[in-house]
Design a protein around this motif. Structure first.
Motif: not given
Length: 229
Positions: A189-201
């Motif tokens: 699997a290849q993963g991606y981290r997404m961050r933003g306001k109240n977001l860490d995924m």
């Protein structure tokens, strides 16, 4: 209720506003596929959802259409229990119509533990008009929601929250590849981290860009995890 138990769902309202976006798919060998022609497809993703190690509900996605026009229908139902009592309940339904790579229309309804939210959005010639609970807004004409089913959404710097109608800035970075467990099997699997306001995924895909699942970090060292079934 103990502080530890309370912290497990204290941040769910904010997190679910993010995850309910359209939460969330790519034509996948892991998906169920039927169609009357080679161009018409129907794909489904059924996820069991966990808060830490405890199952709390489901989130289903159904994608139909072709490359020119597609419709995504999602449904989620979560219940966080404490001593057999439902401490938090979340229900979400969302329908999106896509024209090519652009969101054409959306309609969502959400009950976040008794707080009712609704969003209707439609693309016009110059902008995408959004009517959310108590507000109206216009955003760029060709906009994308949090369309996990299409990895190309990872190229965007702002995404439309289909639960609130808000356009959210995001920062996305690649993660090292690893083995990801899907239906009892370890797959690359290849993963991606997404961050933003109240977001860490973290969002995970197969080498063929098939959506495998996601893990979202919640304040208080808790995680919300989607597992394909």
């Amino acid at each position: 209720m103990t502080d530890s138990t309370a912290s497990r769902y204290r941040y769910l309202p904010t997190l679910l506003i993010i995850l309910g976006l359209s939460w969330l798919a790519s034509p996948a060998a892991l998906a169920d596929e039927t169609g009357s022609t080679a161009d018409q497809q129907r794909l489904e993703w059924n996820f069991k959802v966990y808060l830490d190690d405890s199952p709390i509900g489901f989130h289903r996605f159904s994608l139909s259409g072709d490359q020119q026009q597609r419709q995504l229908v999602t449904e989620a139902d979560f219940q966080v229990k404490f001593l057999f009592i439902t401490a938090y309940r979340y229900q979400h339904q969302n329908t999106e119509t896509w024209q090519g790579d652009c969101l054409e229309r959306l309609e969502s309804r959400t009950d976040a533990n008794g707080k009712l939210l609704s969003v209707v959005g439609e693309r016009g010639p110059e902008s995408f008009q959004v009517v959310a609970t108590g507000t109206q807004a216009s955003v760029q004409s060709c906009v994308k929601s949090f369309a996990y089913w299409d990895p190309r959404f990872l190229e965007e710097s702002r995404l439309l929250n289909s639960q609130t109608g808000e356009l959210i800035p995001v920062v996305i970075e690649s993660l090292p590849g690893l083995s990801y467990k899907v239906r009892g099997k370890e797959v690359p699997a290849q993963g991606y981290r997404m961050r933003g306001k109240n977001l860490d995924m973290e969002i995970w895909y197969s080498p063929d860009r098939e959506w495998l699942g996601l893990v979202s970090n919640i304040k208080g060292d808790h995680t919300l995890r989607y597992e394909l079934i």
